[in-house]
Motif scaffolding. Structure first.
Motif, PDB file in Angstrom:
ATOM      1  N   ASN A 121     -18.591  14.192  15.865  1.00  0.00           N
ATOM      2  CA  ASN A 121     -19.934  13.661  15.646  1.00  0.00           C
ATOM      3  C   ASN A 121     -20.918  14.023  16.748  1.00  0.00           C
ATOM      4  O   ASN A 121     -22.118  14.114  16.498  1.00  0.00           O
ATOM      5  N   ALA A 122     -20.440  14.235  17.963  1.00  0.00           N
ATOM      6  CA  ALA A 122     -21.344  14.483  19.085  1.00  0.00           C
ATOM      7  C   ALA A 122     -22.166  15.753  18.870  1.00  0.00           C
ATOM      8  O   ALA A 122     -21.649  16.767  18.385  1.00  0.00           O
ATOM      9  N   ALA A 123     -23.446  15.690  19.208  1.00  0.00           N
ATOM     10  CA  ALA A 123     -24.335  16.851  19.031  1.00  0.00           C
ATOM     11  C   ALA A 123     -25.547  16.701  19.928  1.00  0.00           C
ATOM     12  O   ALA A 123     -25.890  15.590  20.361  1.00  0.00           O
ATOM     13  N   ILE A 124     -26.208  17.828  20.203  1.00  0.00           N
ATOM     14  CA  ILE A 124     -27.461  17.806  20.952  1.00  0.00           C
ATOM     15  C   ILE A 124     -28.458  18.733  20.276  1.00  0.00           C
ATOM     16  O   ILE A 124     -28.106  19.536  19.404  1.00  0.00           O
ATOM     17  N   MET A 125     -29.718  18.620  20.702  1.00  0.00           N
ATOM     18  CA  MET A 125     -30.784  19.441  20.124  1.00  0.00           C
ATOM     19  C   MET A 125     -31.826  19.742  21.201  1.00  0.00           C
ATOM     20  O   MET A 125     -32.231  18.852  21.938  1.00  0.00           O
ATOM     21  N   HIS A 126     -32.211  21.015  21.299  1.00  0.00           N
ATOM     22  CA  HIS A 126     -33.264  21.434  22.208  1.00  0.00           C
ATOM     23  C   HIS A 126     -34.352  22.145  21.405  1.00  0.00           C
ATOM     24  O   HIS A 126     -34.292  23.359  21.207  1.00  0.00           O
ATOM     25  N   PRO A 127     -35.343  21.403  20.913  1.00  0.00           N
ATOM     26  CA  PRO A 127     -36.400  22.018  20.109  1.00  0.00           C
ATOM     27  C   PRO A 127     -37.227  23.002  20.920  1.00  0.00           C
ATOM     28  O   PRO A 127     -37.369  22.879  22.140  1.00  0.00           O
ATOM     29  N   GLY A 128     -37.766  23.977  20.240  1.00  0.00           N
ATOM     30  CA  GLY A 128     -38.642  24.954  20.877  1.00  0.00           C
ATOM     31  C   GLY A 128     -38.623  26.265  20.114  1.00  0.00           C
ATOM     32  O   GLY A 128     -37.603  26.634  19.536  1.00  0.00           O
ATOM     33  N   THR A 129     -39.727  26.963  20.096  1.00  0.00           N
ATOM     34  CA  THR A 129     -39.776  28.239  19.390  1.00  0.00           C
ATOM     35  C   THR A 129     -39.008  29.294  20.173  1.00  0.00           C
ATOM     36  O   THR A 129     -38.865  29.209  21.403  1.00  0.00           O
ATOM     37  N   LEU A 130     -38.541  30.304  19.481  1.00  0.00           N
ATOM     38  CA  LEU A 130     -37.747  31.345  20.115  1.00  0.00           C
ATOM     39  C   LEU A 130     -38.523  32.098  21.185  1.00  0.00           C
ATOM     40  O   LEU A 130     -37.934  32.634  22.133  1.00  0.00           O
ATOM     41  N   GLU A 137     -31.279  26.351  27.993  1.00  0.00           N
ATOM     42  CA  GLU A 137     -31.285  25.088  27.247  1.00  0.00           C
ATOM     43  C   GLU A 137     -30.954  25.344  25.780  1.00  0.00           C
ATOM     44  O   GLU A 137     -30.210  24.581  25.153  1.00  0.00           O
ATOM     45  N   TRP A 138     -31.527  26.398  25.219  1.00  0.00           N
ATOM     46  CA  TRP A 138     -31.273  26.787  23.829  1.00  0.00           C
ATOM     47  C   TRP A 138     -29.778  26.994  23.600  1.00  0.00           C
ATOM     48  O   TRP A 138     -29.214  26.532  22.624  1.00  0.00           O
ATOM     49  N   TRP A 139     -29.119  27.654  24.543  1.00  0.00           N
ATOM     50  CA  TRP A 139     -27.695  27.978  24.397  1.00  0.00           C
ATOM     51  C   TRP A 139     -26.804  26.748  24.515  1.00  0.00           C
ATOM     52  O   TRP A 139     -25.694  26.724  23.973  1.00  0.00           O
ATOM     53  N   LYS A 140     -27.284  25.690  25.172  1.00  0.00           N
ATOM     54  CA  LYS A 140     -26.473  24.482  25.313  1.00  0.00           C
ATOM     55  C   LYS A 140     -26.124  23.876  23.954  1.00  0.00           C
ATOM     56  O   LYS A 140     -25.070  23.257  23.793  1.00  0.00           O
ATOM     57  N   ASP A 141     -27.008  24.059  22.969  1.00  0.00           N
ATOM     58  CA  ASP A 141     -26.714  23.545  21.636  1.00  0.00           C
ATOM     59  C   ASP A 141     -25.463  24.196  21.063  1.00  0.00           C
ATOM     60  O   ASP A 141     -24.675  23.547  20.358  1.00  0.00           O
ATOM     61  N   PHE A 142     -25.257  25.468  21.379  1.00  0.00           N
ATOM     62  CA  PHE A 142     -24.060  26.163  20.909  1.00  0.00           C
ATOM     63  C   PHE A 142     -22.823  25.699  21.669  1.00  0.00           C
ATOM     64  O   PHE A 142     -21.733  25.593  21.096  1.00  0.00           O
ATOM     65  N   GLU A 143     -22.985  25.405  22.951  1.00  0.00           N
ATOM     66  CA  GLU A 143     -21.868  24.921  23.759  1.00  0.00           C
ATOM     67  C   GLU A 143     -21.347  23.591  23.228  1.00  0.00           C
ATOM     68  O   GLU A 143     -20.134  23.349  23.211  1.00  0.00           O
ATOM     69  N   GLY A 186     -38.947  25.956  15.342  1.00  0.00           N
ATOM     70  CA  GLY A 186     -38.715  25.134  16.521  1.00  0.00           C
ATOM     71  C   GLY A 186     -37.334  24.502  16.574  1.00  0.00           C
ATOM     72  O   GLY A 186     -36.986  23.857  17.557  1.00  0.00           O
ATOM     73  N   MET A 187     -36.522  24.695  15.530  1.00  0.00           N
ATOM     74  CA  MET A 187     -35.193  24.072  15.495  1.00  0.00           C
ATOM     75  C   MET A 187     -34.087  25.118  15.391  1.00  0.00           C
ATOM     76  O   MET A 187     -32.999  24.845  14.871  1.00  0.00           O
ATOM     77  N   SER A 188     -34.337  26.312  15.899  1.00  0.00           N
ATOM     78  CA  SER A 188     -33.372  27.399  15.705  1.00  0.00           C
ATOM     79  C   SER A 188     -32.024  27.123  16.356  1.00  0.00           C
ATOM     80  O   SER A 188     -30.975  27.370  15.745  1.00  0.00           O
ATOM     81  N   SER A 189     -32.006  26.600  17.583  1.00  0.00           N
ATOM     82  CA  SER A 189     -30.726  26.399  18.255  1.00  0.00           C
ATOM     83  C   SER A 189     -29.906  25.333  17.558  1.00  0.00           C
ATOM     84  O   SER A 189     -28.676  25.444  17.434  1.00  0.00           O
TER      85      SER A 189
END
Length: 303
Positions: A121-130, A137-143, A186-189
């Motif tokens: 269930n754990a998840a994170i989100m870093h909004p922002g355009t590419l 920060e964008w890559w942390k969502d994949f981690e 803005g939600m790509s990651s």
């Protein structure tokens, strides 16, 4: 009735709160005696899922999260649920930390027995355009959202219960509609990493014949991550948090065996889904696929 921000539902009936079909106290959804581990279990959806499994009769619930103080507070709340004898364990663990996850699952097995259900269930989100988002920060969502799901599965695989004629260990990936609906700038990651975890579950279903693996969209809960994505600003109203928690208990029941390798929404009516299970399997519905490409060529896991 589906709100105007949703897409046409897969089932005719559409729910935004708990109903009999997914009620943990419905004998058909019994979690009697199950050992359940939930990542991100201290707050929000994870906490509600823990409560639902207790209502369903689970014998042990382990909640994982990064903040021990929050986990301890939630533990006290779970232990206060009336008529519950479930053992509640807490483990401070980051799901991108394989060692911490492995130790937590191994400890659960040692204390309570093999794990029957794991809820990633754990998840994170870093909004922002590419063009502007900080790449690290964008890559942390994949981690967290992708790698963390894989690490959770591996810890589960090493400590799960054995498959029997009556019961199959279940791996549940709490996903998001953002992984497969129209692109949201803005939600790509978040969308990409969650699609990755959705498709990862497809691979788990294909490779591991000793488990059932499934993903589901929990609804619009206006969690901290949803707030980051601007849900309130878009005028999106919240679903009842007891909707996804009950749906998770149903997914862990033998009734949902046909969901293996698939992606579902908590809004969809489970009685209708069960009535259509033969068609869902025959048509290979609800799998990661290439739209317009003949599904019979590849099309995901065939049951």
């Amino acid at each position: 009735m589906a709100p105007n921000w949703e897409f046409t539902p897969y089932t005719k009936s559409y729910h935004r709160e708990r109903y009999h079909g997914i009620d943990p106290k419905n004998p058909a959804n019994s979690a009697e005696g199950k050992v359940v581990v939930i990542t991100g279990g201290g707050t929000g959806i994870g906490k509600a899922i823990a409560q639902a499994f207790i209502e369903g009769g689970a014998s042990a619930i382990a909640i994982l999260g990064r903040r021990q103080n929050i986990l301890e507070e939630t533990k006290r709340e779970l232990e206060a649920i009336p008529n519950s004898s479930a053992k509640i364990l807490t483990f401070a663990a980051d799901i991108s930390d394989a060692t911490a996850l492995n130790e937590a699952f191994a400890r659960v097995k040692e204390i309570c027995g093999p794990v029957d259900v794991a809820v990633a269930n754990a998840a994170i989100m870093h909004p922002g355009t590419l063009a502007t988002v900080d790449v690290d920060e964008w890559w942390k969502d994949f981690e967290v959202n992708l790698k963390g799901t894989l690490l959770t599965y591996r810890a589960f695989a090493a400590n799960r219960a054995s498959k029997t004629e009556e019961q199959t260990p279940v791996f549940i990936n709490v996903n998001t509609a953002a992984s497969h609906i129209a692109l949201s700038p803005g939600m790509s990651s978040y969308g990409l990493s969650k699609f990755g975890s959705f498709h990862l579950v497809s691979w788990l279903a294909a490779e591991d014949k000793e488990i059932r693996a499934v993903s589901f969209h929990p609804g619009m809960l206006l969690t901290n991550e949803q707030a980051k994505a601007g849900a309130k600003a878009m005028g999106i109203s919240a679903d009842d948090i007891n909707l996804p928690s009950g749906f998770a208990v149903w997914l862990a029941s033998p009734r949902a065996a046909f969901t293996h390798g698939r992606m579902l929404w908590a809004h969809w009516d489970v009685d209708e889904l069960e009535a259509r299970k033969d068609q869902i399997i025959a048509d290979n519905d609800l799998v990661a696929d290439l739209k317009g490409f003949p599904a019979q060529n590849f099309g995901g896991v065939k049951q």
